[in-house]
Design a protein around this motif. Structure first.
Motif, PDB file in Angstrom:
ATOM      1  N   CYS B 124      -3.057   6.329  -4.731  1.00 21.99           N
ATOM      2  CA  CYS B 124      -1.433   6.082  -4.685  1.00 21.99           C
ATOM      3  C   CYS B 124      -0.826   7.092  -3.789  1.00 21.99           C
ATOM      4  O   CYS B 124       0.209   6.713  -3.457  1.00 21.99           O
ATOM      5  CB  CYS B 124      -1.056   6.405  -6.301  1.00 21.99           C
ATOM      6  SG  CYS B 124      -1.832   4.917  -7.203  1.00 21.99           S
ATOM      7  N   GLN B 125      -1.238   8.316  -3.525  1.00 16.62           N
ATOM      8  CA  GLN B 125      -0.694   9.224  -2.517  1.00 16.62           C
ATOM      9  C   GLN B 125      -0.531   8.542  -1.190  1.00 16.62           C
ATOM     10  O   GLN B 125       0.528   8.714  -0.686  1.00 16.62           O
ATOM     11  CB  GLN B 125      -1.609  10.456  -2.510  1.00 16.62           C
ATOM     12  CG  GLN B 125      -1.474  11.451  -3.728  1.00 16.62           C
ATOM     13  CD  GLN B 125      -2.386  12.586  -3.731  1.00 16.62           C
ATOM     14  OE1 GLN B 125      -2.495  13.236  -2.189  1.00 16.62           O
ATOM     15  NE2 GLN B 125      -3.038  13.027  -4.482  1.00 16.62           N
ATOM     16  N   GLU B 126      -1.740   7.826  -0.679  1.00 14.75           N
ATOM     17  CA  GLU B 126      -1.604   6.939   0.502  1.00 14.75           C
ATOM     18  C   GLU B 126      -0.447   5.959   0.465  1.00 14.75           C
ATOM     19  O   GLU B 126       0.407   5.895   1.259  1.00 14.75           O
ATOM     20  CB  GLU B 126      -2.933   6.254   0.602  1.00 14.75           C
ATOM     21  CG  GLU B 126      -3.955   6.981   1.271  1.00 14.75           C
ATOM     22  CD  GLU B 126      -3.696   7.642   2.590  1.00 14.75           C
ATOM     23  OE1 GLU B 126      -3.020   6.894   3.490  1.00 14.75           O
ATOM     24  OE2 GLU B 126      -3.798   8.905   2.974  1.00 14.75           O
ATOM     25  N   LYS B 127      -0.571   5.268  -0.900  1.00 13.23           N
ATOM     26  CA  LYS B 127       0.373   3.965  -0.701  1.00 13.23           C
ATOM     27  C   LYS B 127       1.877   4.608  -0.859  1.00 13.23           C
ATOM     28  O   LYS B 127       2.920   3.992  -0.181  1.00 13.23           O
ATOM     29  CB  LYS B 127       0.440   3.561  -2.368  1.00 13.23           C
ATOM     30  CG  LYS B 127      -0.607   2.233  -2.266  1.00 13.23           C
ATOM     31  CD  LYS B 127      -0.501   1.698  -3.882  1.00 13.23           C
ATOM     32  CE  LYS B 127      -2.240   1.201  -4.040  1.00 13.23           C
ATOM     33  NZ  LYS B 127      -2.129   1.264  -5.322  1.00 13.23           N
ATOM     34  N   ILE B 128       2.037   5.824  -1.367  1.00 12.00           N
ATOM     35  CA  ILE B 128       3.576   6.461  -1.432  1.00 12.00           C
ATOM     36  C   ILE B 128       3.983   6.767  -0.039  1.00 12.00           C
ATOM     37  O   ILE B 128       4.931   6.729   0.598  1.00 12.00           O
ATOM     38  CB  ILE B 128       3.574   7.629  -2.442  1.00 12.00           C
ATOM     39  CG1 ILE B 128       3.440   7.114  -3.899  1.00 12.00           C
ATOM     40  CG2 ILE B 128       4.843   8.369  -2.169  1.00 12.00           C
ATOM     41  CD1 ILE B 128       3.278   7.991  -5.014  1.00 12.00           C
ATOM     42  N   LYS B 129       2.865   7.475   0.765  1.00 12.59           N
ATOM     43  CA  LYS B 129       3.165   8.040   1.981  1.00 12.59           C
ATOM     44  C   LYS B 129       3.741   6.814   2.831  1.00 12.59           C
ATOM     45  O   LYS B 129       4.502   6.850   3.699  1.00 12.59           O
ATOM     46  CB  LYS B 129       1.899   8.645   2.610  1.00 12.59           C
ATOM     47  CG  LYS B 129       1.876   9.882   2.772  1.00 12.59           C
ATOM     48  CD  LYS B 129       0.627  10.257   3.518  1.00 12.59           C
ATOM     49  CE  LYS B 129      -0.036  11.801   2.587  1.00 12.59           C
ATOM     50  NZ  LYS B 129      -1.267  11.897   3.015  1.00 12.59           N
ATOM     51  N   LYS B 130       3.049   5.564   2.654  1.00 15.05           N
ATOM     52  CA  LYS B 130       3.533   4.583   3.729  1.00 15.05           C
ATOM     53  C   LYS B 130       4.774   3.821   3.487  1.00 15.05           C
ATOM     54  O   LYS B 130       5.435   3.444   4.131  1.00 15.05           O
ATOM     55  CB  LYS B 130       2.347   3.395   3.288  1.00 15.05           C
ATOM     56  CG  LYS B 130       1.193   3.667   4.017  1.00 15.05           C
ATOM     57  CD  LYS B 130       0.066   2.519   4.105  1.00 15.05           C
ATOM     58  CE  LYS B 130      -1.414   2.860   4.406  1.00 15.05           C
ATOM     59  NZ  LYS B 130      -2.494   2.396   3.856  1.00 15.05           N
ATOM     60  N   GLU B 132       7.279   5.748   2.474  1.00 10.32           N
ATOM     61  CA  GLU B 132       8.499   6.649   3.060  1.00 10.32           C
ATOM     62  C   GLU B 132       8.749   6.639   4.377  1.00 10.32           C
ATOM     63  O   GLU B 132       8.010   6.119   5.361  1.00 10.32           O
ATOM     64  CB  GLU B 132       7.758   8.234   2.741  1.00 10.32           C
ATOM     65  CG  GLU B 132       7.986   8.482   1.320  1.00 10.32           C
ATOM     66  CD  GLU B 132       7.360   9.722   0.976  1.00 10.32           C
ATOM     67  OE1 GLU B 132       6.551  10.431   1.616  1.00 10.32           O
ATOM     68  OE2 GLU B 132       7.383  10.048  -0.465  1.00 10.32           O
TER      69      GLU B 132
END
Lengths: 132, 132
Positions: B124-130, B132
């Motif tokens: 989910c950290q990855e998903k959020i980065k994408k 932004e």
DNA sequence: GTGCCTGCAAATGTTTTGCAAACCT
DNA sequence: AGGTTTGCAAAACATTTGCAGGCAC
């Protein structure tokens, strides 16, 4: 006491939980089992997961507002829940500062810590007394 | 930012939470409101409860494996959940011994204490980065 | 008047349950 | 045979969502 039988389905469920690195939900266990055994039913997986918890062969990990998860490890340890997807993992904390902490083992970004007491409310204490 | 309107229904919901001594679930709030206002819809109650949480007028209290509860008190404090009926209350503990404790304020019989970390998993950290 | 909010109904996600057939021992 | 377990379908429970009409601003 119930006569607990060792069935094929129960072993399949147990093996999936044992083979998991993380803490699968009932649905995840079902999806893995059904791949190789398409005729197994979802309710059988749910029932067996709970049977295994009752028999203390696996442990139930409950999270806030998410599905139940199951844990092959019986020993006490803390868990972390993802606020985005409700996934649950074990936690091994390395404190960086007060507000944010990196969990080395899992790569989670820790945001907060919930402390929740569990007990029996007065009404339910009454109900239980009457049953005894 | 959304333009949050002050509606009759929203005030009804807010007043019910404010008037509660304990932490009502959404369903409980609905049942109280609907007594005097039979035309209100369950979804309106749910929506307004969450709006009020977003606006920080009330607080969301999540428990394990039970419905959401709502709390008029914004200040930090701990909660206790009944393992039988999932009711939630505030907790003020008086330690008797290690395993069992009587909570004076609420009459709960405390059985255990759950510590649950909340965070964001690697995926989910990855998903959020994408995003932004 | 614009657009957020409501009420309704239907959908969603998770878990449980009733029941007849299948299975173990 | 007797009782447990299974698979299926439906119910249960909590919550969310799509949508057309209503209301606040």
């Amino acid at each position: 006491m119930k006569d607990k039988r060792q069935t094929i389905q129960k072993n399949l469920v147990l093996n999936v939980v044992r083979a998991s690195d993380n803490h699968p939900s009932a649905e995840e266990v079902y999806q893995i089992v059904v791949k190789d055994h398409p005729s197994i039913s979802r309710s059988t997986v749910y029932r067996n997961l709970h049977n295994l918890v009752d028999e203390k062969q696996i442990r139930l990990v409950q999270v806030l507002n998410g599905p139940e998860h199951f844990d092959k490890t019986l020993a006490m340890h803390y868990h972390i829940q993802c606020t985005e997807c409700n996934r649950a993992s074990d936690i091994v904390v390395r404190t960086a500062n007060d507000s944010e902490t990196i969990v080395e083992s899992s790569g989670y970004l820790v945001k907060s810590k919930e402390i929740l007491y569990l007990g029996i409310c007065p009404d339910c204490q009454e109900k239980i007394k009457k049953l005894e």
